[in-house]
Scaffold this motif. Structure first.
Motif, PDB file in Angstrom:
ATOM      1  N   LYS A  31      45.254  38.493  38.257  1.00  0.00           N
ATOM      2  CA  LYS A  31      43.961  39.998  37.993  1.00  0.00           C
ATOM      3  C   LYS A  31      42.721  38.988  37.466  1.00  0.00           C
ATOM      4  O   LYS A  31      42.844  38.248  37.282  1.00  0.00           O
ATOM      5  CB  LYS A  31      44.904  40.465  36.905  1.00  0.00           C
ATOM      6  N   ARG A  32      41.789  39.894  38.514  1.00  0.00           N
ATOM      7  CA  ARG A  32      40.526  39.961  38.476  1.00  0.00           C
ATOM      8  C   ARG A  32      39.958  40.686  37.200  1.00  0.00           C
ATOM      9  O   ARG A  32      38.728  40.437  37.168  1.00  0.00           O
ATOM     10  CB  ARG A  32      40.067  39.479  39.393  1.00  0.00           C
ATOM     11  N   ASN A  33      40.626  41.502  37.587  1.00  0.00           N
ATOM     12  CA  ASN A  33      40.300  42.539  36.457  1.00  0.00           C
ATOM     13  C   ASN A  33      40.546  42.288  35.058  1.00  0.00           C
ATOM     14  O   ASN A  33      41.929  41.950  34.603  1.00  0.00           O
ATOM     15  CB  ASN A  33      40.981  44.250  36.758  1.00  0.00           C
ATOM     16  N   HIS A 101      26.880  42.873  33.125  1.00  0.00           N
ATOM     17  CA  HIS A 101      26.825  42.340  34.487  1.00  0.00           C
ATOM     18  C   HIS A 101      28.083  43.781  35.227  1.00  0.00           C
ATOM     19  O   HIS A 101      27.385  44.073  36.918  1.00  0.00           O
ATOM     20  CB  HIS A 101      28.472  41.258  34.105  1.00  0.00           C
ATOM     21  N   THR A 103      30.308  44.632  35.802  1.00  0.00           N
ATOM     22  CA  THR A 103      31.675  45.113  36.205  1.00  0.00           C
ATOM     23  C   THR A 103      32.428  44.250  35.111  1.00  0.00           C
ATOM     24  O   THR A 103      32.135  43.461  34.138  1.00  0.00           O
ATOM     25  CB  THR A 103      31.950  44.126  37.657  1.00  0.00           C
ATOM     26  N   VAL A 104      33.504  44.573  35.650  1.00  0.00           N
ATOM     27  CA  VAL A 104      35.233  43.834  34.364  1.00  0.00           C
ATOM     28  C   VAL A 104      35.578  42.551  35.686  1.00  0.00           C
ATOM     29  O   VAL A 104      36.679  41.648  35.499  1.00  0.00           O
ATOM     30  CB  VAL A 104      35.463  44.816  34.217  1.00  0.00           C
ATOM     31  N   ASP A 105      34.868  42.698  36.957  1.00  0.00           N
ATOM     32  CA  ASP A 105      36.029  41.436  37.501  1.00  0.00           C
ATOM     33  C   ASP A 105      35.707  39.843  37.250  1.00  0.00           C
ATOM     34  O   ASP A 105      34.140  39.835  36.942  1.00  0.00           O
ATOM     35  CB  ASP A 105      35.314  41.159  38.788  1.00  0.00           C
ATOM     36  N   ASP A 107      35.818  37.018  38.175  1.00  0.00           N
ATOM     37  CA  ASP A 107      34.962  35.910  39.554  1.00  0.00           C
ATOM     38  C   ASP A 107      33.978  35.675  39.201  1.00  0.00           C
ATOM     39  O   ASP A 107      32.763  35.440  39.272  1.00  0.00           O
ATOM     40  CB  ASP A 107      35.599  36.483  40.524  1.00  0.00           C
ATOM     41  N   GLU A 108      33.126  37.473  38.550  1.00  0.00           N
ATOM     42  CA  GLU A 108      31.819  36.949  38.718  1.00  0.00           C
ATOM     43  C   GLU A 108      31.030  36.428  37.427  1.00  0.00           C
ATOM     44  O   GLU A 108      29.404  36.564  37.122  1.00  0.00           O
ATOM     45  CB  GLU A 108      30.866  38.440  38.212  1.00  0.00           C
TER      46      GLU A 108
END
Lengths: 114, 214, 387
Positions: A31-33, A101, A103-105, A107-108
């Motif tokens: 998962k990325r989230n 950010h 976002t909840v990714d 990877d960021e």
């Protein structure tokens, strides 16, 4: 083995625990989230808890005297309580990350990369 | 016709539910659906706990995990998942890696689970299957207070000294919870989102919004 | 009943299914009848409070056919799913709510021997399952794909998670005094005259009861705490996109959980199935005397507890039509700044009281668990009524 007519043993509970654990690990890995990763952690903890409860139940195994008894229940309780704390702190981190950010990714999150 | 073993029957039901929904959590890409599957999976796990004779732990699982932690997670999902962010797809390569890792781990764990002969099946039918009343709440509570009512007939004093209850861990956990609570409240306290922060007002809020000069 | 049926019906599992079905049917009947009766009562109470008559026409003098008529109307309505909604979740949500509020009744004893499933930790199970009802609301609110619904769902999540803490604390106090989590035992401890009821056990318990009332009202989302619905601000909150039958299922769930928390309150604080006067023990209506007498006694007990529960629900209606709705910050302030400290103080007070004055005001028998050598905890089980 016909599960409908024969009693289940400790090993069957362990299989359920193993599947929960593995799906949790896969969930965390893929998962990325960030919230999804937290969910994977919950699954892993539940897999472990399943094993504790299974080992604590005397009726499930041929060598009954060796079961964990109340200790297993106690550890499972502590795991549940600490999982709640972990989820609260983890979610706070995720929210903080989201505020910064948008976002909840996960990877960021790469500011600390060299 | 052989009598149906209800313990096994319900075990099968709950096991299929919990494992199926757990797999669904792992393969789903939609974060809201994942939360729903996770709820179902953990509720089924609590059913397994009841089945294994851990009624207090099962109720605790329902109350704290499903009723508390997952509501929190769902709350987090609602706060963070907006429109396009609901789905963050995972690349194919990561899936392959994850599946390999998971498959390897599963093989090892299953081998461990089936490696001991005594674990395969019980000698007698489990007590739980015969519908006896379970009573683990009071012994657990006494155990938390440091009195092990289930070990009173243990004659070996060395062993009895080693299982003197869980008062200290209980205290440590409660302090830990307090710290976690305060920490979480501090971390998640309302700050202005980055996109609303005026550039140049300095200080903490002056983070670059997404898509800066990376 | 299981033994009786397995004697006559050949494959065992059919008999087991029959027994389970009868139990489920009885509980479902209670829940659905209660929901129908409360829909009617709500209209009547609201009418009287607002100086109206309420329904008068449908089905004779008191409008007693109003609920079936409403049900028919709702069934005939179109079942809409908004285009923006997450279809499966949107359809699933009402059933999640209803199933959980229905499952509460599984462990809720309705009389001395009338309980579908005896659980040792039944109080805990009840609270746990009752707390799950929030998922239906959250799911419904999120899946609707409407901002009003989402606001309603988020308020609900915040409110229910917060109010679970003082509610749990309030429930723990009678549990601590009784020394058991088994609701049947707690109920039987309060038999005899009404001074034996938990609420009269000590002054702290008396205050706890009122804190419990407030928290229970908040945890089942009734006005003045119905922030998830809040029709003056959020159109209809999480219910905005629901119509017809699914909407009515949400309402059945609400009424069922209202009845559940009121029944729980009457068992924990108000003597449960024991009337204010120990009539059943005077008349000898116990199972020791004769099974039929025992059945009649249970029936009386059921009438007792139902009367108390319905009274509680009517008080909730009274509050709804009397008090204005709080704002969300006021709701959370009340929980975190007043209810939790108050419940915690009452917990300490009740603990001190039971430590100093053992039996409490009502000369209750010592109910704390007794640890005997070589034995597990033996609980004061089934006290005799009438002292």
């Amino acid at each position: 083995m016909n599960l409908l007519f024969e009693p289940v043993g400790l090993a069957h509970y362990l299989v359920v625990g193993a599947i929960l654990f593995v799906t949790g690990v896969v969930c965390m890995a893929t998962k990325r989230n960030a919230v999804g990763i937290l969910m994977g952690i919950e699954l892993v903890l539940n897999g472990a808890n399943m094993n504790f409860i299974a080992f604590a139940t005397p009726g499930l195994r041929a060598d009954e005297g060796l079961s964990l008894g109340l200790d297993g229940h106690m550890v499972a309780l502590f795991v549940i309580v600490l999982a709640a704390a972990e989820a609260a702190v983890g979610l706070a981190i995720v929210l903080s990350f989201y505020y910064n950010h948008l976002t909840v990714d996960v990877d960021e999150a790469e500011e600390l990369k060299g | 016709m052989e009598a149906i073993n209800w313990h096994s029957c319900f075990f099968l039901l709950f096991a299929i539910l919990s494992c199926g929904f757990a797999v669904a959590v792992a393969v789903s890409d939609n974060i809201v659906r994942m939360a729903v599957y996770l709820i179902a999976s953990l509720a089924a796990v609590s059913g397994l706990f009841f089945l294994a004779g851990a009624d207090f732990v099962g109720a605790m699982q329902l109350m704290i995990y499903v009723g508390g932690t997952l509501v929190l997670l769902a709350f987090g999902v609602m706060l963070t998942a907006r429109g396009p962010l609901v789905k963050i797809a995972t690349g194919g390569g990561q899936w392959v890696l994850g599946a390999m890792l998971g498959g390897g781990l599963l093989v090892i764990l299953l081998q461990a689970a089936f490696s001991v002969e005594a674990w395969q099946r019980p000698e007698v039918t489990p007590e739980v299957a015969q519908g006896e009343d379970l009573a683990t709440a009071a012994p657990l509570g006494m155990g938390m207070m440091g009195i092990r009512v289930d070990q009173l007939d243990e004659t070996d004093t060395v062993k009895r000294g080693g299982m003197s209850g869980y008062l200290l861990p209980f205290e440590i956990v409660s302090v830990h919870l307090l710290v976690a609570l305060i920490g979480a409240a501090y971390l998640a306290r309302a700050r202005r989102p980055a996109h609303l922060v005026q550039s140049g007002d300095g200080g903490k809020g002056d983070r670059r919004p997404e898509g800066g000069d990376r | 009943m299981t033994e009786f049926l397995t004697h006559y019906i050949e494959p065992d599992w059919i008999a087991h299914f029959l027994v389970a079905a009868v139990h489920c049917g009885l509980i479902l009947g209670l829940v659905v009848m209660a929901a129908a009766a409360f829909t009617w009562a709500e209209r009547k109470v609201a009418g009287r409070i607002q100086d109206r008559l309420g329904p008068t026409r449908v089905g004779g003098r008191f409008g007693w056919l109003q609920s079936p008529a409403d049900g028919l109307k709702l069934l005939a309505k179109e079942d809409l799913v908004p285009a923006e909604a997450d279809g499966p979740l949107f359809r699933l949500a009402p059933y999640v709510s209803f199933c959980t509020s229905f499952a509460v009744f599984v462990a809720l004893p309705l009389s001395n021997d009338w309980v579908a499933q005896r659980l040792d930790a039944s109080v805990f199970f009840l609270l746990a399952v009752a707390g799950l009802e929030v998922f239906g609301v959250i799911l419904g609110g999120y899946a609707s794909g409407s901002k009003w619904s989402l606001f309603g769902a988020m308020r609900e999540a915040a409110q229910v998670v917060s109010y679970e803490v003082p509610l749990g604390l309030c429930v723990v106090i009678p549990v601590m005094v009784a020394g058991t989590m088994n609701l049947v035992t707690i109920g039987n401890m309060q038999s005899g005259w009404f001074v034996n009821w938990m609420i009269f056990h000590d002054p702290f318990m008396f205050i706890t009861f009122w804190v419990y009332c407030a928290c229970a009202m908040a945890s089942v989302n009734r006005a003045p705490f119905d922030l998830a619905e809040a029709e003056s601000e959020l159109v209809a909150g999480f219910l905005t996109e629901y119509s017809g039958f699914r909407w009515s299922i949400f309402f059945m769930a609400e009424y069922a959980s209202m009845l559940a928390v009121c029944l729980l309150a009457s068992i924990l604080f108000l003597g449960g199935w024991n009337g204010p006067v120990p009539i059943t023990s005077w008349l000898g209506l116990t199972h020791d005397v004769h099974p039929v007498a025992g059945f009649v006694g249970d029936l009386l007990g059921f009438a007792n507890i139902l009367a108390k529960g319905v009274l509680g629900v009517i008080v909730m209606m009274w509050a709804r039509w009397t008090l204005p709705r709080l704002r969300i910050d006021q709701v959370l302030t009340m929980c975190l700044k007043y209810c939790i400290p108050l419940a915690a103080a009452m917990f300490l007070g009740a603990m001190g009281w039971t430590y100093v004055i053992r039996g409490g005001l009502s000369d209750m028998d010592e109910p704390t668990p007794v640890v005997q050598s070589g034995q597990s905890v033996s609980l004061a089980n089934h006290q005799e009524g009438g002292r």
